[in-house]
Design an enzyme around this catalytic site. Structure first.
Site, short mmCIF file in Angstrom:
data_model
loop_
_atom_site.label_atom_id
_atom_site.label_comp_id
_atom_site.label_asym_id
_atom_site.label_seq_id
_atom_site.Cartn_x
_atom_site.Cartn_y
_atom_site.Cartn_z
N ASP A 145 -10.86 3.95 -1.69
CA ASP A 145 -11.46 3.01 -0.76
C ASP A 145 -12.99 3.07 -0.82
OD1 ASP A 145 -8.82 2.91 -0.01
OD2 ASP A 145 -9.23 2.99 2.15
N ASP A 187 0.83 -1.21 0.00
CA ASP A 187 0.00 0.00 0.00
C ASP A 187 0.87 1.27 0.00
OD1 ASP A 187 -2.30 1.47 0.07
OD2 ASP A 187 -2.98 0.74 2.03
C1 9PG Z 1 -4.85 1.07 5.60
C2 9PG Z 1 -5.70 1.42 4.40
C3 9PG Z 1 -6.34 0.18 3.74
C4 9PG Z 1 -7.03 0.61 2.47
C5 9PG Z 1 -6.04 1.32 1.56
C6 9PG Z 1 -5.46 2.53 2.28
O1 9PG Z 1 -5.42 9.26 4.37
N1 9PG Z 1 -5.83 8.83 3.29
O2 9PG Z 1 -6.15 9.60 2.39
C7 9PG Z 1 -5.98 7.44 3.08
C8 9PG Z 1 -6.31 6.95 1.84
C9 9PG Z 1 -6.47 5.59 1.67
C10 9PG Z 1 -6.29 4.74 2.72
C11 9PG Z 1 -5.96 5.23 3.97
C12 9PG Z 1 -5.81 6.58 4.15
O3 9PG Z 1 -6.51 3.40 2.54
O4 9PG Z 1 -6.62 1.72 0.36
O5 9PG Z 1 -7.58 -0.52 1.79
O6 9PG Z 1 -5.36 -0.80 3.46
O7 9PG Z 1 -4.85 2.12 3.50
O8 9PG Z 1 -4.33 2.22 6.19
#
Ligand code: 9PG
Length: 461
Positions: free
Chosen positions: A335, A275
Site C-alpha cells: 500500500d 483483496d
Molecule cells: C483494506 C485495505 C485496502 C488496501 C489493500 C489492503 O495488516 N496489513 O498488513 C495490511 C496490509 C495491507 C492492507 C491492509 C492491512 O491493505 O492493499 O488497498 O483495500 O486492504 O483493508
C-alpha cells in the site's frame, strides 16, 4: 526451456532479483551477500513472503530469480507454471516446483520480456485498463459510510473517473458480505447512485477469508483451512480479531464463492477489488491434494466464471504468477500511504511489505516487466496536501508512477483539494503521456524525465 531447474551464478555476478510472493511482498534487486531479514511480528510475517519460506537462510523468490551478469545483462531462471520457487545459493539459482522451467541470459529488458512471453503462452494474458478509479480507502479507510460516499459522488462532478469503488468498511464482517449499519440503503442503492453518474460501481471484497467472529465461520467451521493440528489458519489480524483463510479447494467453498460473486455482480458492481486472496494459497491441510497455488488458480477461475468476462477483476494481496490470465489487473506493490516511509517498520523491523510510498514505488517498478500480461496497479496517487505528509516532489513521484504504469487512481475527496490541486487531478485523469523506459528506474513521460533511481537504490535489505 529446461527440465533441470538450476543455473550457475558466475563468479563476477552482481545483485540478485528477488520476486516477492504476493502483491505486497518485497521485490527488487538485492545484494547477494546480505542474509535475508524477516519481520518478527506475526501480523507482519503473514504478509511478508510465502509463509513456507519465512526464515529461509538464503534469499529466494516466488517463481523466478535473476542475477546481474554484466553491464545491463542478466540471467533469469523462472517457472512457467504455479507453485515455483527460486533460491539464490552462493554459486547457483535453484528452482523448485513442477515447472516447466525457463532460462535466458542477455539484456535485462529482453530477458524479462521473453520470460513474460513464455508465461503468456502458458497462462494467457488480460490487459486493457479500467479507466481512472476513485477508491475510498486512502482517505476514509474503514470509516467509509453511505453518506460520505454520496457526498463524494456529488463532489466528483464531471471529473473523468470511470470507476467509483467502495473499499473495506461496508461489510458486516469478512465472510458476511452484506452491508453494515453505515450503508443503510444497501449496496444496490449505492451501485445505482454511481451508475446514475455514468460510471462503473466498484466494490472491495476479501472473498478467500472470514473473520473468526463472522456468522460464516460460526455456521460453517468446516470451510476454514486447518493446519496439521486441526487449528484454523489465520491470514490476517487487522480487523481486531483473527481472520481465517478458507479452504478454496472444497466444493462447498467453491459453490459459496460462485454464489457470492454472482450476488455482488447482480447488485450492479462491474469492478471488483478482490483483496487478501493469498489466503487461498496459505499452507494448510486442504480438501484436494493439489499444490497451494494450483488450488488458488482453480478458485480464481471459478470467480472469473461467476463474474463473467465483462467485470473488471482487480487482484490485491495476490500471488502474482498464478493470477496471470484470470485477473484483469493486480496490485504489484504494498500500500501507498500519506507518508514516505515508516522507518521503524522498514529499517528497524526489516519489513518493507507494509504501507509507505517509497516501497510502493520500489516494489512496483520491480514488477514492471509484468505489464504485457496483466494491468499493473501501483496504488493511488495523491493530489491533496490536506492530511498528507508527502512533499510535493514525493506526490509527483506517485503521479509519475501512475502514468508509467498507465493505471490511474486516487482516494482524494474533492472537498479536500484546493483549486490548484483539483486542477492537477483533472489533468491527471485525462492525460495519457507517451512513456519510454530508458533504464531500470528511468523513464520519459512525454519529454520530461522521471527518474526513480535514488528511491529504489536507497531501500534497505
Ligand atoms: C483494506 C485495505 C485496502 C488496501 C489493500 C489492503 O495488516 N496489513 O498488513 C495490511 C496490509 C495491507 C492492507 C491492509 C492491512 O491493505 O492493499 O488497498 O483495500 O486492504 O483493508
Amino acid at each position: 526451456m529446461h527440465e533441470a531447474a538450476s543455473t550457475d551464478i558466475p563468479a563476477n555476478a552482481g545483485r540478485y532479483y528477488q520476486h516477492g510472493w504476493h502483491s505486497w511482498s518485497v521485490t527488487g534487486w538485492r545484494p547477494r551477500d546480505v542474509a535475508p531479514r524477516y519481520p518478527s511480528v506475526a501480523a507482519h510475517r503473514i504478509h511478508f513472503t510465502d509463509p513456507t519460506h519465512l526464515d529461509d537462510v538464503r534469499p529466494g523468490g516466488s517463481a523466478l530469480g535473476a542475477i546481474e551478469t554484466g553491464e545491463g545483462e542478466v540471467r533469469l531462471l523462472g517457472s512457467l507454471g504455479v507453485d515455483g520457487w527460486v533460491t539464490a545459493e552462493p554459486d547457483r539459482l535453484v528452482g523448485e516446483g513442477p515447472g516447466p522451467w525457463f532460462e535466458a541470459e542477455g539484456k535485462e529488458a529482453e530477458v524479462f520480456g521473453s520470460y513474460a512471453d513464455a508465461l503468456q503462452d502458458r497462462l494467457g494474458a488480460r490487459t486493457g485498463g479500467a479507466g481512472p478509479i476513485w477508491c475510498s480507502w486512502y482517505s476514509h479507510y474503514r470509516d467509509i459510510t453511505e453518506s460520505a460516499m454520496l457526498k463524494i459522488i456529488q463532489d466528483l462532478g464531471d471529473l473523468a473517473f470511470a470507476v467509483i469503488q467502495v473499499d473495506d468498511g461496508w461489510q458486516r464482517a469478512n465472510g458476511d458480505w452484506e452491508p453494515n449499519d453505515d450503508f443503510t440503503s444497501g449496496m444496490v442503492a449505492m451501485a445505482e447512485q454511481v451508475r446514475a453518474t455514468g460510471r462503473i460501481p466498484g466494490l472491495w471484497l476479501a472473498p478467500f477469508v472470514a473473520d473468526e467472529q463472522s456468522e460464516l465461520v460460526a455456521a460453517h467451521p468446516e470451510m476454514v483451512l486447518r493446519d496439521d493440528d486441526g487449528a484454523p489458519v489465520a491470514a490476517a489480524y487487522n480487523w481486531g480479531q483473527s481472520t481465517y483463510a478458507l479452504d478454496v479447494t472444497r466444493p462447498d467453498v467453491l459453490e459459496w464463492l460462485d454464489d457470492l460473486i454472482r450476488r455482488v455482480v447482480g447488485w450492479g458492481y462491474g469492478y471488483l477489488k478482490l483483496d487478501f486472496i493469498f489466503a487461498g494459497a496459505m499452507p494448510g491441510r486442504r480438501f484436494a491434494s493439489v499444490g497451494r497455488e494450483a488450488g488458488y488458480r482453480n478458485a480464481i477461475q471459478v470467480v472469473r466464471e461467476a463474474a463473467g468476462d465483462d467485470v473488471y477483476l482487480l487482484a490485491c494481496g495476490a500471488p502474482i504468477i498464478p493470477s496471470i490470465g484470470v485477473f484483469d489487473g493486480i496490485r504489484v506493490g504494498p500500500d501507498v500511504a500519506e507518508y514516505w516511509d515508516n522507518v521503524d517498520r522498514t529499517h528497524h523491523m526489516g519489513d518493507r511489505a507494509g504501507p509507505g510510498a517509497a516501497d510502493a514505488i520500489t516494489t512496483t517498478l520491480g514488477r514492471y516487466w509484468l505489464r504485457s500480461l496483466i494491468d499493473i496497479d501501483p496504488d493511488v496517487a495523491y493530489f491533496r496536501s490536506r492530511y498528507n505528509l508527502l512533499t510535493p516532489a514525493q506526490r509527483q513521484s506517485l503521479v509519475d508512477l501512475a502514468h508509467v504504469c498507465d493505471f490511474r487512481a486516487t482516494s482524494d475527496p474533492p472537498a479536500w483539494l484546493d483549486p490548484a490541486e483539483r486542477a492537477a487531478l483533472e489533468q491527471f485523469l485525462v492525460s495519457h503521456p507517451r512513456i519510454e523506459q530508458t533504464d531500470r528506474y528511468r523513464f520519459l513521460v512525454d519529454d520530461r524525465k522521471a527518474d526513480f533511481t535514488d528511491i529504489a537504490e536507497s531501500r534497505p535489505w
